[in-house]
Design a protein around this motif. Structure first.
Motif, short mmCIF file in Angstrom:
data_model
loop_
_atom_site.label_atom_id
_atom_site.label_comp_id
_atom_site.label_asym_id
_atom_site.label_seq_id
_atom_site.Cartn_x
_atom_site.Cartn_y
_atom_site.Cartn_z
N ALA A 171 -2.62 11.00 0.83
CA ALA A 171 -3.10 9.75 0.22
C ALA A 171 -4.35 9.26 0.95
CB ALA A 171 -2.02 8.68 0.32
N ILE A 225 -6.26 5.68 1.51
CA ILE A 225 -6.15 4.23 1.31
C ILE A 225 -7.48 3.60 1.70
CG2 ILE A 225 -4.93 2.11 1.93
CD1 ILE A 225 -2.54 3.75 2.82
N LEU A 272 1.25 -0.57 3.48
CA LEU A 272 1.33 0.61 2.61
C LEU A 272 1.29 1.90 3.45
CD1 LEU A 272 1.37 1.78 -0.28
CD2 LEU A 272 -1.13 1.73 -0.24
N TYR A 331 -3.36 11.07 -3.97
CA TYR A 331 -3.34 9.66 -4.38
C TYR A 331 -4.52 8.93 -3.76
CZ TYR A 331 1.68 10.86 -4.55
OH TYR A 331 2.89 11.47 -4.77
N PHE A 379 -5.34 4.87 -3.17
CA PHE A 379 -4.98 3.46 -3.33
C PHE A 379 -6.23 2.67 -3.00
CE2 PHE A 379 -0.95 5.53 -2.42
CZ PHE A 379 -0.06 4.87 -3.25
N ASN A 380 -6.82 2.03 -4.00
CA ASN A 380 -8.05 1.29 -3.75
C ASN A 380 -7.75 -0.18 -3.43
OD1 ASN A 380 -10.74 0.61 -3.49
ND2 ASN A 380 -10.92 0.10 -5.66
N LEU A 381 -7.57 -0.45 -2.13
CA LEU A 381 -7.24 -1.81 -1.69
C LEU A 381 -8.43 -2.52 -1.05
CD1 LEU A 381 -3.76 -1.19 0.04
CD2 LEU A 381 -4.30 -1.36 -2.37
N TYR A 383 -4.66 4.12 -7.82
CA TYR A 383 -4.06 2.78 -7.90
C TYR A 383 -5.15 1.75 -7.63
CZ TYR A 383 -1.55 -1.45 -6.63
OH TYR A 383 -1.11 -2.76 -6.57
N ALA A 440 -6.06 -2.27 -6.90
CA ALA A 440 -5.50 -3.55 -6.45
C ALA A 440 -6.05 -4.69 -7.29
CB ALA A 440 -5.81 -3.77 -4.97
N MET A 499 3.47 -1.03 -4.88
CA MET A 499 2.28 -0.19 -5.13
C MET A 499 2.69 1.29 -5.14
SD MET A 499 -0.46 -1.83 -2.48
CE MET A 499 -0.67 -3.59 -2.36
N TYR A 500 3.51 1.64 -4.14
CA TYR A 500 3.98 3.03 -4.06
C TYR A 500 4.79 3.39 -5.31
CZ TYR A 500 7.03 6.87 -2.66
OH TYR A 500 7.74 8.04 -2.64
N ILE A 520 2.55 4.06 -8.39
CA ILE A 520 1.86 5.37 -8.43
C ILE A 520 2.85 6.52 -8.62
CG2 ILE A 520 1.64 6.35 -6.09
CD1 ILE A 520 -1.49 6.09 -6.62
#
Ligand code: NAP
Ligand code: F7E
Length: 347
Positions: free
Chosen positions: A5, A7, A18, A81, A83-85, A128, A130, A236-237, A240
């Protein structure tokens, strides 16, 4: 083979929770970190320096405003993955830095999605985004769901709405697995110090230790649907992990005013607040000794405000059993205990 992943925003409140969750799930975690003159990895140092995660946790310099950097990182890391936070996440600050906020929070998302497309990873990478309840603005609906109209009232909300739509556009146009988590406010002891919950918890703790005389805040009457960031990072997890990409609200369904939040924090240190006066002259007073403990400051009001937010997360509950496990009182307890502990150590 372990999944990988990436992040963005890993040094932030949500990124840190996360990362912990993904590492527990045996997922290898790579994080994007901005270069700054001081190191700001406090929230993830426990992971970075943990021998258990030595070959499972990696950090890379980068920035959401630097497209070439994002493309080369996605190529190098080759994640399963993203995750665009990462975001300039402060609503009031977005009024002062609207162009930067649009660049990082809006175009930054496009840059990542383009990286996936240009590198021909549209069938490999799950994405993903945010997204936020700020996109709804001052909705007429008292309980907001995924079908409620978007009417953002801040540069932050507008930039995030662009990201929401570009995520859907890339899902529909290129078949990318791309989902939006539309999250209502979530807090924790790791919350940034200028967001209202952390600011209040800290100030009340300082008052307890006689380090401050009073707290100064803005709009006491704004209502927010506050949950715990740990529960939301788990959501969030789960988002996805779904078979098909989709957009989900995560919220508690209950909201409280800033005023109530302040009262609850003071109650934690056995002080009952009574309110006197109106508008900028309103004060919160210690009922017992009549000392003024809360004042209202003009500088904390925004050019425009979202007055009332409350979300319906039944779609997430039905799809994957998501539940906000932490009540407002438990959240406040955790934040206050942590704040008092930290200040107590400094004393
Ligand atoms: P946060 O604590 O403010 O963290 C934001 C993260 O983004 C930090 O790691 C920050 O890095 C990074 N960042 C900011 N600008 C960047 C840039 N130009 N390039 C690379 N990284 C950048 O926010 P959060 O509360 O964890 O929220 C996570 C995400 O969810 C954000 O996108 C936020 O807008 C969204 N969201 C939050 C809530 C909430 O209630 N918390 C609700 C809905 C949506 P530094 O550490 O270097 O500043
Ligand atoms: O303000 C009022 C303020 O800054 C909450 C971000 O994570 O959640 C967050 O945005 C409310 C507002 O969060 C002060 O006017 C009063 O009505 O803690 P906040 P926010 O603006 O709701 C959303 C979902 C996000 O997506 C954002 O990234 O509290 N308020 N007095 C105050 N707010 C602050 N910060 N400071 C005060 O003194």
């Amino acid at each position: 083979m372990s999944k990988i992943a990436l992040i963005t925003g890993i040094t932030g409140q949500d990124g840190s929770y996360l990362a912990e969750i993904l590492l527990e799930k045996k997922i290898i975690v790579h994080g994007l970190v901005r270069r700054s003159s001081l190191i700001k990895t406090d929230r993830i140092d426990n992971l970075y320096y943990n021998p258990k995660y030595k070959s499972k946790f990696f950090l890379h310099y980068g920035d959401m405003t630097d497209g070439l950097n994002l493309v080369s990182l996605v190529k190098k890391i080759n994640p399963d993955y993203i995750f665009n936070l990462a975001a300039q996440s402060h609503v009031q600050v977005s009024f002062e830095t609207p162009e930067y906020t649009a660049n990082a929070d809006g175009l930054g998302t496009l840059r990542l999605l383009e990286a996936i497309r240009i590198l021909s990873k549209t069938k490999k990478i799950k994405f993903y985004q945010a997204s936020t309840s700020e996109m709804f603005g001052n909705s007429e609906k008292s309980l907001i769901n995924e079908n409620t109209k978007f009417e953002p009232v801040s540069p932050y909300g507008s930039a995030k709405l662009y990201s929401y739509w570009i995520t859907r556009n890339y899902r529909d146009a290129y078949g990318i697995y791309a989902s939006n988590g539309i999250l209502f406010n979530h807090e924790s002891p790791r919350r940034g110090e200028t967001f209202v919950t952390r600011k209040v918890a800290r100030a009340v703790s300082e008052i307890y230790f006689n380090k401050s005389k009073y707290l100064v805040v803005g709009n006491l009457n704004a209502k927010r649907d506050w949950g715990h960031a740990r529960d939301y990072a788990f959501g969030m997890y789960q988002i996805i992990c779904q078979k098909k990409p989709a957009d989900y609200i995560l919220s508690t369904g209950k909201n409280y005013t800033v005023r109530k939040f302040i009262e609850k924090c003071f109650k934690f240190i056995n002080i009952k607040i009574v309110w006197k006066g109106k508008g900028l002259k309103e004060v919160g007073i210690n009922k017992k000794n009549k000392k003024v403990l809360v004042k209202v400051g003009k500088r904390f009001f925004r050019p425009n405000e979202v007055h009332d937010l409350r979300g319906d997360s039944s779609k997430a509950k039905k799809a994957f059993g998501w539940n906000p496990n932490t009540s407002i009182d438990d959240l406040i307890k955790e934040m206050m205990v942590e704040e008092l502990k930290t200040l107590g150590r400094e004393n």
